[in-house]
Design an enzyme around this catalytic site. Structure first.
Site, PDB file in Angstrom:
ATOM      1  N   GLN A 271       0.687  -1.204  -0.197  1.00 10.27           N
ATOM      2  CA  GLN A 271       0.180   0.151   0.160  1.00 10.27           C
ATOM      3  C   GLN A 271       0.544   0.919  -0.267  1.00 10.27           C
ATOM      4  OE1 GLN A 271      -3.567  -0.135  -0.340  1.00 10.27           O
ATOM      5  NE2 GLN A 271      -2.359  -1.863  -0.859  1.00 10.27           N
ATOM      6  N   HIS A 274       1.598   2.588  -3.239  1.00 13.06           N
ATOM      7  CA  HIS A 274       0.910   3.949  -4.335  1.00 13.06           C
ATOM      8  C   HIS A 274       0.917   5.562  -4.285  1.00 13.06           C
ATOM      9  CE1 HIS A 274      -2.433   1.258  -4.879  1.00 13.06           C
ATOM     10  NE2 HIS A 274      -2.789   0.303  -4.179  1.00 13.06           N
ATOM     11  N   GLU A 339      -8.683   1.076   5.950  1.00 14.96           N
ATOM     12  CA  GLU A 339      -9.769   0.813   4.630  1.00 14.96           C
ATOM     13  C   GLU A 339      -9.457  -0.943   4.470  1.00 14.96           C
ATOM     14  OE1 GLU A 339      -8.774   1.722  -0.348  1.00 14.96           O
ATOM     15  OE2 GLU A 339      -6.716   1.811   1.012  1.00 14.96           O
ATOM     16  N   HIS A 340      -7.913  -1.414   4.257  1.00 16.76           N
ATOM     17  CA  HIS A 340      -7.888  -2.710   4.704  1.00 16.76           C
ATOM     18  C   HIS A 340      -7.192  -3.449   5.702  1.00 16.76           C
ATOM     19  CE1 HIS A 340      -6.950  -1.192   0.654  1.00 16.76           C
ATOM     20  NE2 HIS A 340      -7.802  -1.815   0.160  1.00 16.76           N
ATOM     21  N   ASP A 373      -6.565  -6.588  -4.215  1.00 17.56           N
ATOM     22  CA  ASP A 373      -7.369  -5.688  -4.960  1.00 17.56           C
ATOM     23  C   ASP A 373      -7.300  -6.245  -6.331  1.00 17.56           C
ATOM     24  OD1 ASP A 373      -6.632  -3.450  -3.652  1.00 17.56           O
ATOM     25  OD2 ASP A 373      -4.420  -3.666  -3.801  1.00 17.56           O
ATOM     26  N   HIS A 432     -51.892  18.469   4.679  1.00 14.66           N
ATOM     27  CA  HIS A 432     -52.142  17.508   4.615  1.00 14.66           C
ATOM     28  C   HIS A 432     -52.738  16.568   5.809  1.00 14.66           C
ATOM     29  CE1 HIS A 432     -48.001  19.042   4.113  1.00 14.66           C
ATOM     30  NE2 HIS A 432     -47.782  17.335   4.052  1.00 14.66           N
TER      31      HIS A 432
END
Length: 442
Positions: A271, A274, A339-340, A373, A432
């Site tokens: 990761q 990235h 996230e992971h 992934d 109403h």
């Protein structure tokens, strides 16, 4: 030497240091915001002409019209047919697994009838309540282009849309200096994307959101992009739907100290490579093991082609955290809501229920995050920056919408009408109330 932060939960300043580690400046750069606002307004006003001009300026393409920016389906099919056998087999295998997983997510329409006794005027049917599930008509897929090209993004965004029953998929992919990625085009052919335009940035988001003379307006835009794409998606939300505005990639590994430290180091790298803002964290109760992982990081980093990016990410936002036990590790993981999340443990199953907040959980030593992934099956579009506390992975349900169904019988309108009228008068909304009472009085 990698200067990665070392934390211990027993330290008096641990909470403050953890908060500082997790802090991510999500405020938008004002220059980016202003540029994006200008581009969106221009594309909305001038359509194709503006898109062509921005594509010339930002991507360096000598194009004259939108016809030069649309890739015909025949070219997509040629890209698929021209792939080396191993790449095509891998792409097809990944697509099959992703499709098989997402087919289990499809929402179903449903309804139920409440018992009704009739009203003596031939009305014998009770009240029916239900939900109608309908796919979106048209979705826009934003796929990064150039060197940062991800065919996996095509699969993960297009396949759940197709499973949901979306009628038309429009893909945009920038091609800086005319650089096409054959795998991306092949993936588009494989999943049945309807139209592909070689445009990117805020101008592509604008074209999808507002429509141009050539690019049809979509109902929702999904897919990752740079800061300009993210800012544009924020701004057009409400005109169209969006999937999410994702932050930098994240991985958190909880390890008991028995996994090969090289495996853990490489998982952290997976990761960190990235970008410089990615976050990679190890949590472990074994201080000696943490030292071994630190040594592996040092030894393996020189072998990485993207070592400069990895080093920056680890030094900026990475951490090795020593905890008292695995219970505390899970508690901290839930605070982070990554996230992971890898559970690299001898017996991981009992710990899965301890995790409440994570985009995806990778269970056991052999389940590397990289499998998720590409080819495990679940979607790799996941919530980041702690949003796993309230958000979910992209799925089929993101491409379907729910419509409520209500049919009230003549008899039941009297009962429900009295309830509604009472509440409406209490809210100070007499129209109403009278609307409901007309049916009661009848």
């Amino acid at each position: 030497m990698i200067t990665i932060k070392r934390l211990a939960s027993s330290d008096a300043d641990f909470t403050a240091r953890l908060n500082a580690l997790l802090a991510f400046e999500a405020a938008q750069d004002e220059a980016v915001v202003q540029t994006v606002a200008t581009i969106l307004a221009d594309v909305k006003a001038r359509g194709d002409v503006a898109v062509v001009e921005y594509t010339r300026r930002f991507d360096g393409l000598g194009v004259n019209s939108m016809a030069d920016l649309e890739i015909p389906r025949s070219a997509l099919q040629r890209a698929l047919a021209g792939l080396p056998a191993d790449q095509r087999q891998a792409l097809e295998a990944a697509a099959s697994r992703v499709r098989n997983y997402h087919q289990r997510q499809t929402l179903q329409s449903w309804q139920y009838d409440e018992d009704g006794e009739g009203d003596g005027a031939g009305e014998s049917r009770g009240t029916m309540l239900g939900q109608k599930v309908t796919p979106l008509d048209r979705v826009g897929l934003y796929v990064p282009g150039g060197k940062a090209s991800y065919p996996s993004s095509v699969l993960m965004n297009a396949i759940p849309a197709r499973v949901a029953g979306v009628g038309e998929l429009i893909m945009v992919v920038p091609t800086p200096a005319g650089e096409h990625n054959p795998l991306v085009l092949a993936a588009a052919a494989l999943v049945g994307v309807d139209r592909v335009f070689t445009i990117g940035g805020a101008q592509a988001v604008a074209a999808l959101a507002y429509g141009t003379q050539t690019v049809p307006q979509v109902d929702k835009i999904v897919g990752p992009g740079n800061a300009y794409v993210a800012a544009a998606k924020r701004r057009v939300f409400g005109v169209v739907g969006i999937d999410m505005v994702a932050g930098p990639s994240e991985i958190l590994i909880i390890c008991d100290g028995h996994t090969d430290p090289d495996w853990v180091a490489m998982d952290l790298f997976s990761q960190a490579e990235h970008d410089e803002l990615a976050q990679a964290i190890l949590i472990c109760p074994d201080a000696a093991y943490i030292d071994r992982v630190a040594a592996s990081l040092e030894a393996l980093l020189p072998t990485m082609p993207r070592q400069q990016v990895i080093r920056a990410a680890l030094e900026n936002r990475g951490a090795l955290i020593e905890v008292r036990d695995l219970d505390e590790a899970c508690h901290i993981a839930n605070r982070i809501a990554p996230e992971h999340l890898e559970l690299s443990l001898d017996d991981p199953d009992p710990w899965v229920d301890k995790i409440r907040h994570a985009g995806a959980i990778f269970i056991g030593r052999y389940t590397s995050e990289s499998l998720g992934d590409y080819c495990a099956g679940p979607n790799h579009v996941l919530p980041t920056s702690g949003s796993a506390r309230f958000s979910s992975p992209l799925g089929v349900y993101d491409f379907q919408k729910r419509t409520s169904l209500i049919r009230v019988s003549r008899a039941d309108s009297k009962t429900l009408g009295r309830i509604a009228a009472t509440l409406a008068y209490g809210e100070g909304l007499p129209a109403h109330a009278r609307s409901a009472e007309y049916r009661v009085d009848s």
